[in-house]
Write a protein that holds these residues in place. Sequence first.
Motif, PDB file in Angstrom:
ATOM      1  N   MET A 209     -10.815  -5.454   4.388  1.00 24.05           N
ATOM      2  CA  MET A 209      -9.650  -6.335   4.540  1.00 24.05           C
ATOM      3  C   MET A 209      -9.958  -7.437   5.540  1.00 24.05           C
ATOM      4  SD  MET A 209      -7.522  -3.617   6.857  1.00 24.05           S
ATOM      5  CE  MET A 209      -8.514  -2.269   6.164  1.00 24.05           C
ATOM      6  N   SER A 210      -9.121  -8.469   5.555  1.00 23.81           N
ATOM      7  CA  SER A 210      -9.219  -9.519   6.571  1.00 23.81           C
ATOM      8  C   SER A 210      -8.613  -9.023   7.871  1.00 23.81           C
ATOM      9  CB  SER A 210      -8.473 -10.773   6.100  1.00 23.81           C
ATOM     10  OG  SER A 210      -7.074 -10.524   6.092  1.00 23.81           O
ATOM     11  N   THR A 213      -4.814  -8.953   7.593  1.00 23.87           N
ATOM     12  CA  THR A 213      -4.286  -7.782   6.896  1.00 23.87           C
ATOM     13  C   THR A 213      -4.366  -6.557   7.788  1.00 23.87           C
ATOM     14  OG1 THR A 213      -4.865  -8.663   4.725  1.00 23.87           O
ATOM     15  CG2 THR A 213      -4.602  -6.284   4.889  1.00 23.87           C
ATOM     16  N   CYS A 216      -1.407  -6.693  10.345  1.00 23.98           N
ATOM     17  CA  CYS A 216      -0.066  -6.353   9.851  1.00 23.98           C
ATOM     18  C   CYS A 216       0.015  -4.897   9.410  1.00 23.98           C
ATOM     19  CB  CYS A 216       0.373  -7.314   8.748  1.00 23.98           C
ATOM     20  SG  CYS A 216      -0.326  -7.024   7.131  1.00 23.98           S
ATOM     21  N   MET A 217      -1.101  -4.317   8.947  1.00 26.41           N
ATOM     22  CA  MET A 217      -1.106  -2.915   8.538  1.00 26.41           C
ATOM     23  C   MET A 217      -1.024  -1.987   9.751  1.00 26.41           C
ATOM     24  SD  MET A 217      -3.970  -0.835   6.307  1.00 26.41           S
ATOM     25  CE  MET A 217      -5.220  -0.946   7.613  1.00 26.41           C
ATOM     26  N   LYS A 222       3.384  -3.881   7.125  1.00 28.85           N
ATOM     27  CA  LYS A 222       3.284  -3.497   5.717  1.00 28.85           C
ATOM     28  C   LYS A 222       2.412  -2.252   5.604  1.00 28.85           C
ATOM     29  CE  LYS A 222       5.659  -7.023   4.201  1.00 28.85           C
ATOM     30  NZ  LYS A 222       7.043  -6.830   3.686  1.00 28.85           N
ATOM     31  N   LEU A 227      -0.240  -3.137   0.515  1.00 29.50           N
ATOM     32  CA  LEU A 227      -1.291  -4.136   0.699  1.00 29.50           C
ATOM     33  C   LEU A 227      -2.364  -4.013  -0.377  1.00 29.50           C
ATOM     34  CD1 LEU A 227      -1.551  -3.917   4.583  1.00 29.50           C
ATOM     35  CD2 LEU A 227      -0.656  -5.844   3.258  1.00 29.50           C
ATOM     36  N   LYS A 228      -2.659  -2.792  -0.791  1.00 28.59           N
ATOM     37  CA  LYS A 228      -3.615  -2.582  -1.884  1.00 28.59           C
ATOM     38  C   LYS A 228      -3.056  -3.119  -3.195  1.00 28.59           C
ATOM     39  CE  LYS A 228      -5.799   1.150  -4.553  1.00 28.59           C
ATOM     40  NZ  LYS A 228      -7.047   0.422  -4.820  1.00 28.59           N
ATOM     41  N   ASP A 231      -3.590  -6.782  -3.568  1.00 26.29           N
ATOM     42  CA  ASP A 231      -4.998  -7.183  -3.398  1.00 26.29           C
ATOM     43  C   ASP A 231      -5.310  -7.741  -2.012  1.00 26.29           C
ATOM     44  OD1 ASP A 231      -5.651  -6.420  -6.001  1.00 26.29           O
ATOM     45  OD2 ASP A 231      -5.059  -8.362  -6.813  1.00 26.29           O
ATOM     46  N   ARG A 232      -4.586  -7.310  -1.023  1.00 23.50           N
ATOM     47  CA  ARG A 232      -4.921  -7.678   0.365  1.00 23.50           C
ATOM     48  C   ARG A 232      -5.809  -6.613   1.017  1.00 23.50           C
ATOM     49  NH1 ARG A 232      -1.054 -11.193   2.762  1.00 23.50           N
ATOM     50  NH2 ARG A 232      -2.166 -10.856   4.727  1.00 23.50           N
ATOM     51  N   LEU A 233      -5.915  -5.467   0.365  1.00 22.54           N
ATOM     52  CA  LEU A 233      -6.705  -4.353   0.877  1.00 22.54           C
ATOM     53  C   LEU A 233      -7.548  -3.800  -0.266  1.00 22.54           C
ATOM     54  CD1 LEU A 233      -7.357  -1.971   2.907  1.00 22.54           C
ATOM     55  CD2 LEU A 233      -5.288  -0.863   2.029  1.00 22.54           C
ATOM     56  N   THR A 240      -6.953   5.010   0.551  1.00 22.26           N
ATOM     57  CA  THR A 240      -5.592   4.519   0.758  1.00 22.26           C
ATOM     58  C   THR A 240      -4.678   5.640   1.227  1.00 22.26           C
ATOM     59  OG1 THR A 240      -5.932   2.872  -0.987  1.00 22.26           O
ATOM     60  CG2 THR A 240      -3.657   3.301  -0.315  1.00 22.26           C
TER      61      THR A 240
END
Length: 258
Positions: A209-210, A213, A216-217, A222, A227-228, A231-233, A240
């Motif tokens: 992830m970035s 991301t 925020c996780m 979130k 997030l998965k 498509d952010r994770l 997961t």
Amino acid sequence: MTFRIRDNQLPKPQPVPGKVRRIAWDDPSLAAVHDRFAAKTHGCLVRNALAWDEYWRWDVDDEVVAMYYDAADEPQGYLVYLLKREIFKIKEMVYLNDEARRGMWDYVTAHYSMVTEVSGCNYTNHSLAFTLEDSDIRETVQPYVMARIVDFAAFIMSYNFAEASSGDAITFRIHDKVLDWNEQEFTVRFHADGTHTLSAEPSPYTAEMSIGTATCMLMGYKRPAYLKSIDRLTADAKTTALLERLIPTGKAYFSDYI
């Protein structure tokens, strides 16, 4: 989250054993209650003297502070508000238990004949409407503050993971275009004594992830599964699920600098 309540929607008084008293803005019990609140609240700012100075910078002459005391005369919550033009403006309501919450709303309702509306700020994981008999109120949610992990290794070493088991391990593959020391893999291993360490050996469970991301996780804004799904994770189903178990639930509370 901001809210607006009409005067006829205020909650009915509920008997509580304590009482509310007005106090001075520099009363030491105010900071003491906030320290206790911050210690048990996810993401809350721990206010030092400078933060309290900033908190009072603009409206201290007009704002009123009311403290709720329980039957033992111990402070359990406070309310900072401004009463102006028939509007009861709540700047901050902090309570350590539900008794204090009910006591302070009784105090607000006691101003029924003086106001046409009560407005204020809340936090998004606590819907005020759910606690009211008349829930047809206006609640508005908008993005407010941005978080940013500057040093991922230091952050993850001080992070309070939830439900970690001895032998668990996970690798965070972080992308950070600005800070190159975050642009790498970080493998976290959990031990029987409840501690966790960074390891040079990769884990079979990798989450990519970035840094945004990751922020925020880990701050609870979130959840990993969501997030998965957008498509952010990048992670398989088992990774997961592991993240869902390791990361505490609850969104961060941050009420300063509003």
